[in-house]
Design a protein around this motif. Structure first.
Motif, PDB file in Angstrom:
ATOM      1  N   UNK A 236      15.771  -3.713  -5.912  1.00 54.33           N
ATOM      2  CA  UNK A 236      16.177  -3.810  -4.505  1.00 54.33           C
ATOM      3  C   UNK A 236      15.211  -3.061  -3.600  1.00 54.33           C
ATOM      4  N   UNK A 237      14.789  -1.874  -4.034  1.00 54.31           N
ATOM      5  CA  UNK A 237      13.811  -1.134  -3.239  1.00 54.31           C
ATOM      6  C   UNK A 237      12.502  -1.913  -3.141  1.00 54.31           C
ATOM      7  N   UNK A 238      12.077  -2.466  -4.263  1.00 53.69           N
ATOM      8  CA  UNK A 238      10.820  -3.219  -4.271  1.00 53.69           C
ATOM      9  C   UNK A 238      10.883  -4.415  -3.325  1.00 53.69           C
ATOM     10  N   UNK A 239      11.980  -5.156  -3.369  1.00 53.31           N
ATOM     11  CA  UNK A 239      12.105  -6.355  -2.534  1.00 53.31           C
ATOM     12  C   UNK A 239      12.177  -6.025  -1.050  1.00 53.31           C
ATOM     13  N   UNK A 240      12.526  -4.789  -0.715  1.00 55.61           N
ATOM     14  CA  UNK A 240      12.544  -4.377   0.693  1.00 55.61           C
ATOM     15  C   UNK A 240      11.140  -4.117   1.225  1.00 55.61           C
ATOM     16  N   UNK A 241      10.165  -4.111   0.342  1.00 61.52           N
ATOM     17  CA  UNK A 241       8.776  -3.941   0.762  1.00 61.52           C
ATOM     18  C   UNK A 241       8.406  -2.481   0.927  1.00 61.52           C
ATOM     19  N   UNK A 242       7.110  -2.214   0.867  1.00 57.84           N
ATOM     20  CA  UNK A 242       6.599  -0.861   1.024  1.00 57.84           C
ATOM     21  C   UNK A 242       5.214  -0.899   1.626  1.00 57.84           C
ATOM     22  N   UNK A 243       4.576   0.269   1.782  1.00 59.92           N
ATOM     23  CA  UNK A 243       3.253   0.313   2.415  1.00 59.92           C
ATOM     24  C   UNK A 243       2.199  -0.542   1.716  1.00 59.92           C
ATOM     25  N   UNK A 244       2.330  -0.746   0.397  1.00 57.42           N
ATOM     26  CA  UNK A 244       1.347  -1.548  -0.332  1.00 57.42           C
ATOM     27  C   UNK A 244       1.997  -2.767  -0.992  1.00 57.42           C
ATOM     28  N   UNK A 245       3.006  -3.314  -0.318  1.00 58.66           N
ATOM     29  CA  UNK A 245       3.706  -4.486  -0.863  1.00 58.66           C
ATOM     30  C   UNK A 245       2.776  -5.685  -1.014  1.00 58.66           C
ATOM     31  N   UNK A 246       1.707  -5.731  -0.206  1.00 61.87           N
ATOM     32  CA  UNK A 246       0.774  -6.862  -0.260  1.00 61.87           C
ATOM     33  C   UNK A 246      -0.030  -6.905  -1.566  1.00 61.87           C
ATOM     34  N   UNK A 247      -0.020  -5.808  -2.323  1.00 60.58           N
ATOM     35  CA  UNK A 247      -0.829  -5.754  -3.539  1.00 60.58           C
ATOM     36  C   UNK A 247      -0.173  -6.445  -4.726  1.00 60.58           C
ATOM     37  N   UNK A 248       1.114  -6.796  -4.610  1.00 62.30           N
ATOM     38  CA  UNK A 248       1.797  -7.452  -5.723  1.00 62.30           C
ATOM     39  C   UNK A 248       2.720  -8.546  -5.200  1.00 62.30           C
TER      40      UNK A 248
END
Length: 303
Positions: A236-248
């Motif tokens: 759930x945290x991952x799917x909310x995106x993060x500063x480097x979400x574009x890398x994966x």
């Protein structure tokens, strides 16, 4: 051993905490200038920028050597001998079409196959969830290395995090602060790539150092980090995106009790070399995978 990866150093069972790692910075640990000069590095960089204009150069730590030795602390101490290099030099040496020749020439000229290579030190994490899974990420097609392959969270420790400025010098980088950056950088990469809160992560334990043979032996320090969240909470945290979400582009979970036989599965062929190194060191240094906690899932969550 998989030909894409080799193990430079394996830490004692359980791994080493930050207190048992030292770093020594010296120009003597920098790479040697290429035979005939470094003009080819500049040409390779310009070509890469034309194809991938989002790339940017930055200083990196160069791993020259690493050795375990007795210490006053309980257990051995690891000494890292580090120089300075850059991402530009990494692409212009380790990833150059002449990399194999450079390794051969380094052995001939200096008795060191890595003498002419940038060899920036990377970091990676065998990240375990509270319900007994290791976390992997599917790399996007926009990254410079291993696009589309499966990796563990990771990146690079940054000299500029220790000493801000365009080009920190060796004397500006105290060893204890460099070690702190090495350990804190792997936590920061997890936070940025998986979007996990820092308080949910344990202090890293260094498992060892693996070398990516597809990039001419570039080394990566591989760590074990325990997360207090379950796999579904991590998802759930991952799917909310993060500063480097574009890398994966996706997250994958593998039960820790099955990691020891990962080489027998299809996913092994999809792992990039750094992830293979993290898995091999996890299996050797963490020992037999722990059993899944009672009440936790017995099958991997859907990919």
């Amino acid at each position: 051993m998989d030909p894409e990866v080799s193990l430079l150093l394996q830490c004692p069972l359980g791994g080493l905490p930050e207190e048992q790692v030292r770093a020594e910075l010296s120009p003597a640990y920098d790479r040697h200038p290429l035979p005939g000069g470094d003009k080819d590095i500049a040409a390779i960089w310009e070509t890469r920028l034309q194809a991938q204009p989002w790339l940017f150069d930055a200083p990196k730590f160069r791993l020259h050597s690493a050795a375990l030795a007795p210490s006053d602390c309980p257990g051995p101490e690891l000494l890292l001998c580090l120089g300075l290099t850059s991402y530009r030099d990494f692409l212009g040496t380790n990833w150059a079409s002449s990399a194999a020749w450079l390794r051969q020439q380094g052995a001939t000229d200096w008795g060191d196959r890595q003498a002419y290579l940038a060899d920036p030190l990377g970091v990676g994490a065998a990240l375990a969830t509270a319900d007994g899974f290791l976390v992997f990420l599917r790399r996007s097609g926009q990254v410079a290395e291993a696009p589309g392959l499966v990796d563990v969270p990771g990146g690079h420790p940054e000299p500029q995090a220790v000493c801000p400025g365009d080009r920190p010098q060796h004397e500006d980088l105290p060893g204890e602060l460099v070690v702190r950056e090495l350990f804190s950088s792997v936590l920061q990469e997890i936070c940025d790539e998986v979007n996990l809160p820092l308080p949910t992560l344990s202090q890293p334990l260094l498992l060892g150092i693996a070398c990516n043979e597809t990039s001419a032996g570039r080394a990566s320090a591989e760590f074990f980090v325990q997360c207090s969240l379950t796999s579904e909470q991590v998802r759930k945290h991952y799917l909310n995106g993060g500063p480097e979400a574009h890398e994966s582009t996706g997250i994958i979970f593998v039960e820790t009790q099955n990691v020891w036989r990962l080489q027998e599965t299809q996913i092994w062929a999809e792992l990039c070399p750094s992830a293979k190194g993290a898995v091999l060191l996890y299996n050797r240094v963490q020992g037999c995978p722990a059993s899944v906690a009672p009440g936790s899932p017995t099958q991997s969550p859907p990919l």
